[in-house]
Each structure stands twice: as C-alpha cells, then as structure tokens.
Design a protein around this motif. Structure first.
Motif, mmCIF file in Angstrom:
data_model
loop_
_atom_site.group_PDB
_atom_site.id
_atom_site.type_symbol
_atom_site.label_atom_id
_atom_site.label_comp_id
_atom_site.label_asym_id
_atom_site.label_seq_id
_atom_site.Cartn_x
_atom_site.Cartn_y
_atom_site.Cartn_z
ATOM 1 N N ARG A 1 0.829 -1.210 0.000
ATOM 2 C CA ARG A 1 0.000 0.000 0.000
ATOM 3 C C ARG A 1 0.855 1.248 0.000
ATOM 4 N N GLY B 1 2.458 1.778 -3.324
ATOM 5 C CA GLY B 1 1.473 2.269 -4.294
ATOM 6 C C GLY B 1 1.206 3.756 -4.132
ATOM 7 N N LEU B 2 1.100 4.211 -2.891
ATOM 8 C CA LEU B 2 0.897 5.633 -2.641
ATOM 9 C C LEU B 2 2.074 6.455 -3.150
ATOM 10 N N ASP C 1 4.132 5.601 -5.569
ATOM 11 C CA ASP C 1 4.165 5.527 -7.024
ATOM 12 C C ASP C 1 3.119 6.451 -7.655
ATOM 13 N N ARG C 2 1.929 6.501 -7.048
ATOM 14 C CA ARG C 2 0.849 7.306 -7.630
ATOM 15 C C ARG C 2 0.943 8.787 -7.292
ATOM 16 N N GLY C 3 1.343 9.112 -6.065
ATOM 17 C CA GLY C 3 1.292 10.512 -5.640
ATOM 18 C C GLY C 3 2.609 11.100 -5.195
ATOM 19 N N GLU D 1 2.273 12.484 -1.051
ATOM 20 C CA GLU D 1 1.057 11.689 -0.826
ATOM 21 C C GLU D 1 1.290 10.633 0.241
ATOM 22 N N HIS E 1 -0.456 10.462 4.108
ATOM 23 C CA HIS E 1 -1.140 9.261 4.599
ATOM 24 C C HIS E 1 -0.575 8.822 5.948
ATOM 25 N N ASN F 1 10.422 0.743 -1.049
ATOM 26 C CA ASN F 1 10.551 -0.235 -2.130
ATOM 27 C C ASN F 1 11.667 -1.220 -1.912
#
Length: 279
Positions: free
Chosen positions: A225, A228-229, A231-233, A237, A241, A277
């Motif tokens: 999770r 992913g955060l 990578d996307r934001g 981001e 979170h 990562n």
C-alpha cells in the motif's frame, strides 16, 4: 503504557458484594470486621497514588494482625468466584480502553492485577484502585515484591499522568528490510524520578522488543500500500497518509507503538524517497 480512569466502584461496595453469599461464615465475619480498616486503607492508597507515594504507603496502612488469609480470600473466594463479586470484577475490567492492557499497550486485558501485591498488602486485596485490568503475560511478569522506593514503582495506570506530549518515539533504521527502534523521550515537565520510572517500566516489560516485533509485521503488511501511494502521488502523498494515520492513533489512544511507528515513517526522508521499495 496507557492511562485509565480510577474505578468508580468503592471498597465498601466490593465488601458488600463478596460477603453477600459467602459460604464460609468465619471468613465473612472476619472480612466484615475489617471493613473500617479497608475503607481507611482505600483513602490512604488513593491519596498516596495521587501524591506519587505508593511505595511508602505500607507505613500508614492499618495492621492486619492474623486476618491476612481472610482478606486475601475476599479476593480469591469472593471477587473472582462469587456472582456478586464477579460483577464488581467485570466492572473494573471494563476500564481497559478497547480491552487493551495498559501496562504494555498491546495485549488483551483478561485479568485483574494487584498493583501492590495482595500477598504483601492483604488489606488492599479488594480495593478497586489497586486492581488494574491487564493481559496475562504482563500479570505473570510482575513480581510480588514490594517496591523499596519510588524508583522501583512500575507505572500505575490510574495515577501516573504522563501528559499529552509524544514521549514514546521510534527511529527507522535505513536497512533492508526497514526496522523500527523504540525509545522513551521524556515528556515536558517530567521529574527525574518519573522519567526513570517510565524507562524502568519500558525495560521491565520488554517493550522495546515487543514494539519492534509488532512494527516489523506492520511494515511488512503495509509495504504494498505504501509503495502504491508513493508511485501514484509521490513522497508528499505517502507522507500525508502516514501523518494522518499517526494522528488517528495519537488522538484516540495517546502514546502507542502504532502512533510512534507512523510518525517515525513520516519523518523518514529515506522511507519517503524509495526506502519503502527496498523492503
């Protein structure tokens, strides 16, 4: 290491409950005969707790004479096993926040522990302020040894006010997999004695290792999770979170291992910039 409200139930109510249908009449009579002494002991105990002097309360407690076994029986044969006594027992157990053990902050509270052991202080055996809902491992870990001075007192969830500052902290080690190391950062206005007691409590229950193990599992299960955060934001981001997750824990439960972990992750530039990562 969570703070609880002092139970509203009194020793007078506890005495009435445990003796209501006690089958051993001699025990009932001896317990009732010491009711005044137990009420006096309750007042002394609560006052000493607020003053940080529980380690010295034994000098002021009423003498028990030959009634020690009867006073202990009030707990074992009354508060724990009788229907009326068990209602008092369960009422005190309900004081654990979300059923968590206040001594470690991780385990499920399943039993009551005598903060000052009943073997050493029989007069305190059924005094509610001396009974703390805890988990089994913490109950077994605590010894029956009476504290010699203030430095030997473990934290008392009803009386030790540690303040709203974030004194439980964690550091993220930049390695694969990432590792959290927990430590105590003394709170604002803590005395030297209180700071020493918090550290002693932390070490006595092995919380550094307990929290590190729990954090390792949390890091492993959160990696996808968090990655992913990121990578996307991007780092912003992910940091947002983590800061929100930390605030959720701090605002609800105060100083917990989860809140300290999320705060440490949010403060780690290494984690924000790809360390997640490498796990």
């Amino acid at each position: 290491m969570l703070q609880l409200e002092i139970p509203q139930v009194t020793v007078t109510e506890a005495i009435a409950a445990v003796t209501q249908r006690m089958r051993l009449q001699p025990h009932t009579d001896r317990i009732i005969a010491r009711a005044g002494d137990m009420r006096a002991a309750e007042k002394l105990y609560v006052a000493a707790g607020h003053d940080g002097e529980l380690h010295a309360v034994s000098a002021d407690l009423p003498a028990i004479g030959g009634d020690g076994e009867y006073l202990e029986y009030a707990y074992d044969g009354g508060l724990v096993t009788s229907k009326q006594g068990r209602e008092i027992y369960d009422q005190i157990m309900e004081g654990a926040p979300h059923e968590r053990c206040p001594l470690c902050g991780r385990g499920i509270a399943t039993t009551l522990d005598h903060q000052l052991p009943k073997s050493e202080y029989p007069i305190l055996a059924i005094i509610p302020a001396n009974l703390v809902p805890v988990c089994g491992p913490c109950n077994q870990k605590k010894s029956n040894k009476a504290p010699a001075d203030a430095s030997e007192m473990l934290l008392h969830p009803y009386f030790d006010e540690l303040g709203a500052s974030r004194w439980l902290r964690a550091k993220i080690h930049e390695e694969t997999p990432a590792r959290a190391e927990y430590f105590i950062q003394p709170g604002e206005n803590w005395s030297t004695v209180l700071a020493g007691r918090v550290v002693r409590h932390f070490n006595f229950f092995g919380l550094r290792r307990q929290y590190a193990v729990a954090a390792a599992e949390k890091l492993a299960t959160s990696r996808i999770r968090h990655a992913g955060l990121l990578d996307r934001g991007g780092p912003g981001e992910l940091r947002l979170h983590l800061e929100e997750a930390a605030e959720d824990h701090w605002s609800v439960s105060g100083n917990t291992w989860e809140g300290a972990l999320y705060t440490a992750l949010a403060e780690s530039d290494w984690y924000m910039n790809g360390g997640v990562n490498l796990m």
